[in-house]
Motif scaffolding. Sequence first.
Motif, PDB file in Angstrom:
ATOM      1  N   MET A  27       0.837  -1.199   0.000  1.00  0.00           N
ATOM      2  CA  MET A  27       0.000   0.000   0.000  1.00  0.00           C
ATOM      3  C   MET A  27       0.877   1.257   0.000  1.00  0.00           C
ATOM      4  N   ILE A  28       0.605   2.157  -0.937  1.00  0.00           N
ATOM      5  CA  ILE A  28       1.326   3.428  -1.003  1.00  0.00           C
ATOM      6  C   ILE A  28       0.512   4.484  -0.263  1.00  0.00           C
ATOM      7  N   ARG A  29       1.083   5.041   0.797  1.00  0.00           N
ATOM      8  CA  ARG A  29       0.411   6.025   1.641  1.00  0.00           C
ATOM      9  C   ARG A  29       0.752   7.429   1.146  1.00  0.00           C
ATOM     10  N   ILE A  30      -0.275   8.237   0.898  1.00  0.00           N
ATOM     11  CA  ILE A  30      -0.104   9.516   0.208  1.00  0.00           C
ATOM     12  C   ILE A  30      -0.594  10.679   1.070  1.00  0.00           C
ATOM     13  N   LEU A  31       0.193  11.753   1.080  1.00  0.00           N
ATOM     14  CA  LEU A  31      -0.217  13.021   1.685  1.00  0.00           C
ATOM     15  C   LEU A  31      -0.481  14.012   0.557  1.00  0.00           C
ATOM     16  N   LEU A  32      -1.659  14.660   0.580  1.00  0.00           N
ATOM     17  CA  LEU A  32      -2.017  15.664  -0.418  1.00  0.00           C
ATOM     18  C   LEU A  32      -1.882  17.059   0.184  1.00  0.00           C
ATOM     19  N   PRO A  76       4.233   9.841   5.214  1.00  0.00           N
ATOM     20  CA  PRO A  76       3.680   9.245   3.990  1.00  0.00           C
ATOM     21  C   PRO A  76       4.779   8.669   3.099  1.00  0.00           C
ATOM     22  N   ASP A  77       4.391   7.757   2.232  1.00  0.00           N
ATOM     23  CA  ASP A  77       5.334   7.222   1.247  1.00  0.00           C
ATOM     24  C   ASP A  77       5.571   8.234   0.125  1.00  0.00           C
ATOM     25  N   VAL A  78       4.522   8.934  -0.263  1.00  0.00           N
ATOM     26  CA  VAL A  78       4.615   9.944  -1.321  1.00  0.00           C
ATOM     27  C   VAL A  78       3.809  11.167  -0.894  1.00  0.00           C
ATOM     28  N   THR A  79       4.407  12.354  -1.052  1.00  0.00           N
ATOM     29  CA  THR A  79       3.715  13.612  -0.763  1.00  0.00           C
ATOM     30  C   THR A  79       3.450  14.324  -2.078  1.00  0.00           C
ATOM     31  N   VAL A  80       2.190  14.576  -2.378  1.00  0.00           N
ATOM     32  CA  VAL A  80       1.794  15.269  -3.610  1.00  0.00           C
ATOM     33  C   VAL A  80       1.589  16.738  -3.267  1.00  0.00           C
ATOM     34  N   VAL A  81       2.355  17.611  -3.920  1.00  0.00           N
ATOM     35  CA  VAL A  81       2.420  19.028  -3.533  1.00  0.00           C
ATOM     36  C   VAL A  81       2.040  19.942  -4.693  1.00  0.00           C
ATOM     37  N   ASP A  82       1.136  20.868  -4.430  1.00  0.00           N
ATOM     38  CA  ASP A  82       0.885  21.959  -5.368  1.00  0.00           C
ATOM     39  C   ASP A  82       1.890  23.064  -5.065  1.00  0.00           C
ATOM     40  N   VAL A  94      -4.886   7.721   0.619  1.00  0.00           N
ATOM     41  CA  VAL A  94      -4.567   9.062   1.109  1.00  0.00           C
ATOM     42  C   VAL A  94      -4.664   9.044   2.629  1.00  0.00           C
ATOM     43  N   VAL A  95      -3.551   9.388   3.301  1.00  0.00           N
ATOM     44  CA  VAL A  95      -3.507   9.332   4.766  1.00  0.00           C
ATOM     45  C   VAL A  95      -3.545  10.716   5.407  1.00  0.00           C
ATOM     46  N   GLY A  96      -3.512  11.770   4.593  1.00  0.00           N
ATOM     47  CA  GLY A  96      -3.559  13.115   5.146  1.00  0.00           C
ATOM     48  C   GLY A  96      -3.768  14.152   4.059  1.00  0.00           C
ATOM     49  N   GLU A  97      -4.365  15.288   4.439  1.00  0.00           N
ATOM     50  CA  GLU A  97      -4.598  16.388   3.511  1.00  0.00           C
ATOM     51  C   GLU A  97      -4.269  17.701   4.208  1.00  0.00           C
ATOM     52  N   ALA A  98      -3.603  18.603   3.491  1.00  0.00           N
ATOM     53  CA  ALA A  98      -3.253  19.911   4.038  1.00  0.00           C
ATOM     54  C   ALA A  98      -3.522  20.973   2.989  1.00  0.00           C
ATOM     55  N   GLU A  99      -3.819  22.202   3.470  1.00  0.00           N
ATOM     56  CA  GLU A  99      -4.135  23.269   2.532  1.00  0.00           C
ATOM     57  C   GLU A  99      -3.040  24.328   2.431  1.00  0.00           C
ATOM     58  N   GLU A 100      -1.974  24.197   3.224  1.00  0.00           N
ATOM     59  CA  GLU A 100      -0.848  25.133   3.083  1.00  0.00           C
ATOM     60  C   GLU A 100       0.436  24.456   3.565  1.00  0.00           C
ATOM     61  N   HIS A 143       7.246   6.552  -5.947  1.00  0.00           N
ATOM     62  CA  HIS A 143       7.341   5.633  -4.810  1.00  0.00           C
ATOM     63  C   HIS A 143       8.391   4.557  -5.049  1.00  0.00           C
ATOM     64  N   ALA A 144       8.516   4.137  -6.302  1.00  0.00           N
ATOM     65  CA  ALA A 144       9.494   3.094  -6.650  1.00  0.00           C
ATOM     66  C   ALA A 144      10.920   3.626  -6.721  1.00  0.00           C
ATOM     67  N   GLY A 145      11.082   4.942  -6.520  1.00  0.00           N
ATOM     68  CA  GLY A 145      12.421   5.520  -6.521  1.00  0.00           C
ATOM     69  C   GLY A 145      12.818   6.186  -7.816  1.00  0.00           C
ATOM     70  N   GLY A 146      11.874   6.283  -8.760  1.00  0.00           N
ATOM     71  CA  GLY A 146      12.191   6.890 -10.040  1.00  0.00           C
ATOM     72  C   GLY A 146      11.895   8.381 -10.078  1.00  0.00           C
TER      73      GLY A 146
END
Length: 214
Positions: free
Chosen positions: A1-6, A48-54, A29-35, A119-122
């Motif tokens: 399972m890939i755990r993601i923070l948005l 998280p395993d991967v953090t997706v950032v705007d 998705v394990v967390g969400e933030a607005e700033e 997540h795979a390191g690429g």
Amino acid sequence: MIRILLVDDHAVVREGYRRFLERSDDLRVVGEAEEADEGHRLWLQCAPDVTVVDLSMRGAGGMSLLMRIAARAPDARCLVFSMYEDALVAQRALEAGARGYVTKSSQPEVLVQAVRAVHAGGIYLSADIVQRRTAMAEDARRLATLTGKEHETFRLLAQGRTVADIARLLNLSAKTVANHQSQIRDKLGVATPAALVHLALRHGLIESPAPGLG
């Protein structure tokens, strides 16, 4: 399972991301933030395993968050998902610590592919950014063919300077500057003043377009 923070400052957008990502059994998705500050706090808390950032957010912004995370964990997996389609912005994000860059104009499936690849390191770049980076590399190759005087003339032309202005500033004859101008257009493959300005902007050689040429 890939755990993601948005981390994105639009709740509706985050909801859309979360719903789409969680259609895949291996993504959660394990967390969400607005700033950025909240994003950093949740990153520490959730690991998280991967953090997706705007990038465009209130306060410090996404670029700052990338640097804060990278300073604490250089191997952290961060993926930028942004409206900005500029190859230079993508390059700065990678230098700040991102492992991937996807534009919001990409198909939704691209975000899933990017999350898995990061997540795979690429390193993952959406196709439009790859194309822009390729174009930037070709621009750079052409710029490298300019002589020192031609390069300075190019920069001054992009600023909106006239041939007479440039001749005075560089202590050259107007005829020499006009010849430089012709060589510059041939070497760079630009036919109009606007195209010349846009090329200079893409490479950070000027800060803003000359009046009337943007």
